[in-house]
Design a protein around this motif. Structure first.
Motif, PDB file in Angstrom:
ATOM      1  N   PRO A  31     -11.843   3.347  10.488  1.00 14.85           N
ATOM      2  CA  PRO A  31     -11.045   3.935  11.575  1.00 14.85           C
ATOM      3  C   PRO A  31      -9.943   3.015  12.099  1.00 14.85           C
ATOM      4  O   PRO A  31      -8.842   3.474  12.420  1.00 14.85           O
ATOM      5  CB  PRO A  31     -12.089   4.219  12.657  1.00 14.85           C
ATOM      6  N   VAL A  32     -10.224   1.723  12.187  1.00 15.70           N
ATOM      7  CA  VAL A  32      -9.202   0.792  12.681  1.00 15.70           C
ATOM      8  C   VAL A  32      -8.048   0.709  11.693  1.00 15.70           C
ATOM      9  O   VAL A  32      -6.868   0.732  12.073  1.00 15.70           O
ATOM     10  CB  VAL A  32      -9.818  -0.602  12.924  1.00 15.70           C
ATOM     11  N   ARG A  33      -8.402   0.634  10.415  1.00 17.15           N
ATOM     12  CA  ARG A  33      -7.367   0.584   9.385  1.00 17.15           C
ATOM     13  C   ARG A  33      -6.585   1.891   9.345  1.00 17.15           C
ATOM     14  O   ARG A  33      -5.361   1.890   9.152  1.00 17.15           O
ATOM     15  CB  ARG A  33      -8.015   0.295   8.036  1.00 17.15           C
ATOM     16  N   ARG A  34      -7.272   3.013   9.511  1.00 15.09           N
ATOM     17  CA  ARG A  34      -6.594   4.303   9.532  1.00 15.09           C
ATOM     18  C   ARG A  34      -5.556   4.347  10.648  1.00 15.09           C
ATOM     19  O   ARG A  34      -4.434   4.846  10.467  1.00 15.09           O
ATOM     20  CB  ARG A  34      -7.605   5.440   9.689  1.00 15.09           C
ATOM     21  N   GLU A  35      -5.913   3.807  11.788  1.00 12.98           N
ATOM     22  CA  GLU A  35      -4.987   3.806  12.924  1.00 12.98           C
ATOM     23  C   GLU A  35      -3.725   3.003  12.604  1.00 12.98           C
ATOM     24  O   GLU A  35      -2.609   3.422  12.907  1.00 12.98           O
ATOM     25  CB  GLU A  35      -5.681   3.229  14.157  1.00 12.98           C
ATOM     26  N   VAL A  36      -3.891   1.848  11.958  1.00  9.08           N
ATOM     27  CA  VAL A  36      -2.745   1.005  11.608  1.00  9.08           C
ATOM     28  C   VAL A  36      -1.848   1.694  10.588  1.00  9.08           C
ATOM     29  O   VAL A  36      -0.617   1.709  10.721  1.00  9.08           O
ATOM     30  CB  VAL A  36      -3.237  -0.355  11.063  1.00  9.08           C
ATOM     31  N   LEU A  37      -2.478   2.284   9.571  1.00  6.24           N
ATOM     32  CA  LEU A  37      -1.706   2.960   8.537  1.00  6.24           C
ATOM     33  C   LEU A  37      -1.024   4.222   9.066  1.00  6.24           C
ATOM     34  O   LEU A  37       0.106   4.531   8.683  1.00  6.24           O
ATOM     35  CB  LEU A  37      -2.612   3.303   7.357  1.00  6.24           C
ATOM     36  N   GLN A  38      -1.718   4.932   9.948  1.00  6.21           N
ATOM     37  CA  GLN A  38      -1.100   6.123  10.534  1.00  6.21           C
ATOM     38  C   GLN A  38       0.117   5.744  11.368  1.00  6.21           C
ATOM     39  O   GLN A  38       1.145   6.439  11.363  1.00  6.21           O
ATOM     40  CB  GLN A  38      -2.116   6.879  11.399  1.00  6.21           C
ATOM     41  N   ALA A  39       0.025   4.615  12.073  1.00  5.74           N
ATOM     42  CA  ALA A  39       1.161   4.152  12.861  1.00  5.74           C
ATOM     43  C   ALA A  39       2.346   3.826  11.950  1.00  5.74           C
ATOM     44  O   ALA A  39       3.507   4.137  12.269  1.00  5.74           O
ATOM     45  CB  ALA A  39       0.770   2.929  13.682  1.00  5.74           C
ATOM     46  N   SER A  40       2.067   3.203  10.794  1.00  8.30           N
ATOM     47  CA  SER A  40       3.131   2.910   9.842  1.00  8.30           C
ATOM     48  C   SER A  40       3.749   4.203   9.320  1.00  8.30           C
ATOM     49  O   SER A  40       4.985   4.339   9.263  1.00  8.30           O
ATOM     50  CB  SER A  40       2.584   2.083   8.674  1.00  8.30           C
ATOM     51  N   ARG A  50       0.823  -1.215   0.000  1.00  7.55           N
ATOM     52  CA  ARG A  50       0.000   0.000   0.000  1.00  7.55           C
ATOM     53  C   ARG A  50       0.854   1.260   0.000  1.00  7.55           C
ATOM     54  O   ARG A  50       1.871   1.340   0.683  1.00  7.55           O
ATOM     55  CB  ARG A  50      -0.894   0.020   1.248  1.00  7.55           C
ATOM     56  N   ASP A  51       0.404   2.243  -0.775  1.00  7.62           N
ATOM     57  CA  ASP A  51       0.924   3.604  -0.708  1.00  7.62           C
ATOM     58  C   ASP A  51       0.254   4.235   0.512  1.00  7.62           C
ATOM     59  O   ASP A  51      -0.934   4.575   0.479  1.00  7.62           O
ATOM     60  CB  ASP A  51       0.563   4.342  -1.996  1.00  7.62           C
ATOM     61  N   VAL A  52       1.004   4.380   1.593  1.00  9.29           N
ATOM     62  CA  VAL A  52       0.403   4.766   2.873  1.00  9.29           C
ATOM     63  C   VAL A  52      -0.251   6.137   2.798  1.00  9.29           C
ATOM     64  O   VAL A  52      -1.372   6.336   3.281  1.00  9.29           O
ATOM     65  CB  VAL A  52       1.459   4.722   3.994  1.00  9.29           C
ATOM     66  N   GLY A  53       0.421   7.098   2.191  1.00  9.65           N
ATOM     67  CA  GLY A  53      -0.147   8.441   2.097  1.00  9.65           C
ATOM     68  C   GLY A  53      -1.445   8.466   1.320  1.00  9.65           C
ATOM     69  O   GLY A  53      -2.410   9.141   1.713  1.00  9.65           O
ATOM     70  N   ALA A  54      -1.500   7.722   0.222  1.00  9.66           N
ATOM     71  CA  ALA A  54      -2.723   7.681  -0.590  1.00  9.66           C
ATOM     72  C   ALA A  54      -3.858   7.023   0.182  1.00  9.66           C
ATOM     73  O   ALA A  54      -5.019   7.453   0.092  1.00  9.66           O
ATOM     74  CB  ALA A  54      -2.460   6.920  -1.888  1.00  9.66           C
TER      75      ALA A  54
END
Length: 354
Positions: A332-341, A319-323
């Protein structure tokens, strides 16, 4: 901490004068591609049981990779010799379709010198280079013949580039004494000699891919710092791209040369547990714009970093994290994981995130 961002450009001069017009090329690099067995099983499902299809794993980043004038991956694992079974850690031999997937994603070549380069012997080296050839991809770090071990040049939008690849070791498997040219071990004297040979052949730009570092540790170790200093002080190297540690490392200028010490795992199945940190799912696409003027002066802009993350729950998709974080419909749960990355990567190379 983020590596110190020194001047915005680095400049070298090719020893071979030119009368060519100014040239520009945008280069993109990614880190370790580790095709662990769960990825094969998913690739087999993707292909409907007939062969292996890794293409969906690269689909999200394919536009980014394909847009570069030159895209370089790091293929850490050899391809299994024809007719032999696939194997995973500690001795790898992976399906050839991983290469065709990378080619379809837009990669042009790979560095191949790694600690696993001899996992399947010289047969694995021969098979890997054959498969890369079959997919019109170049490589540096493996050799089927002694001639292939010497630096060669290729052009990207008129910029003459030499790509070199070396590893800190081979996990105790000796390089064949009768064929020491099969792969390249890190030796600053050898690297500078090879780079100067490439200059003599007319290279405008010399890129060194180095498989090095301490696994799981985000800071460069003593070998990385020492080698980076020695080879960049020579004036023969224009870029240094690192991998192996399975986590993102800083990017900084050493003797005026950009050094990306470690680019992380672009694709793997390293578990997130006591053995491997969450950061082993993080990586980055590192882009550099290179300008060569009519007399051979080379300038390289500060890099742009695109953070990536391996989405193991949805097919090992990179995944392109910023995109992803820009999506309004993100769970929201996925957002939290990606934001942590994103935060982990930004904590190391935040000055360069585009």
């Amino acid at each position: 901490e983020t590596g110190t961002a020194a001047p915005e450009t680095a400049e070298t001069t090719s020893e071979v004068a030119t009368d060519l017009p100014p040239r520009t090329a945008r280069l993109a690099f990614t880190g370790d591609t580790l095709a662990h067995s769960p990825l094969w099983r998913r690739a087999k499902e993707n292909a409907g049981g007939g062969g292996y299809d890794f293409t969906p794993m690269f689909a999200d980043i394919a536009p980014l990779i394909a847009s570069a004038d030159l895209a370089v991956c790091h293929l850490e694992t050899p391809i299994a010799p024809d007719g032999e079974e696939f194997t995973t850690d500690p001795l790898y031999g992976v399906p050839p379709q991983i290469v065709s997937a990378m080619a379809r994603a837009g990669y042009d070549r790979c560095s191949t010198a790694s600690n696993h380069v001899l996992d399947r012997g010289v047969g694995g080296i021969d098979r890997t280079v054959d498969v890369l050839d079959d997919n019109d991809m170049g490589q540096a770090g493996m050799a089927r013949t002694e001639l292939e071990s010497f630096p060669d040049l290729f052009e990207v939008d008129g910029v003459r580039i030499a790509h070199l690849s070396y590893t800190y070791g081979t996990n105790g498997i000796p390089v064949p004494s009768a064929e020491p040219w099969r792969t390249n071990l890190i030796d600053p004297v050898r690297i500078v000699r090879d780079a100067n040979s490439a200059r003599d052949l007319g290279a405008d730009v010399v890129v060194a891919s180095l498989h090095w570092g301490t696994e799981k540790v985000t800071e460069p170790n003593e070998q990385q710092v020492t080698v980076a200093d020695e080879i960049t002080a020579s004036g023969a190297i224009d870029l240094v791209i690192g991998h192996h540690a399975h986590v993102v490392h800083p990017i900084e200028q050493v003797n005026g040369v950009w050094v990306a010490y470690g680019t992380g795992n672009i694709l793997s199945n390293l578990p997130v547990n006591d053995a491997w940190p969450d950061a082993s799912q993080d990586a980055m696409i590192v882009e550099f714009e290179i300008d060569v003027d009519s007399v051979g002066n080379v300038s390289i802009d500060a890099p742009t970093v695109i953070p990536t993350w391996v989405d193991k729950d949805n097919g090992w998709v990179i995944r392109d994290v910023g995109a992803e974080l820009a999506r309004a419909d993100l769970d929201p749960v996925r957002r939290e994981v990606l934001q942590a990355s994103f935060d982990r990567t930004a904590g190391v190379v935040g000055d360069f995130i585009g």
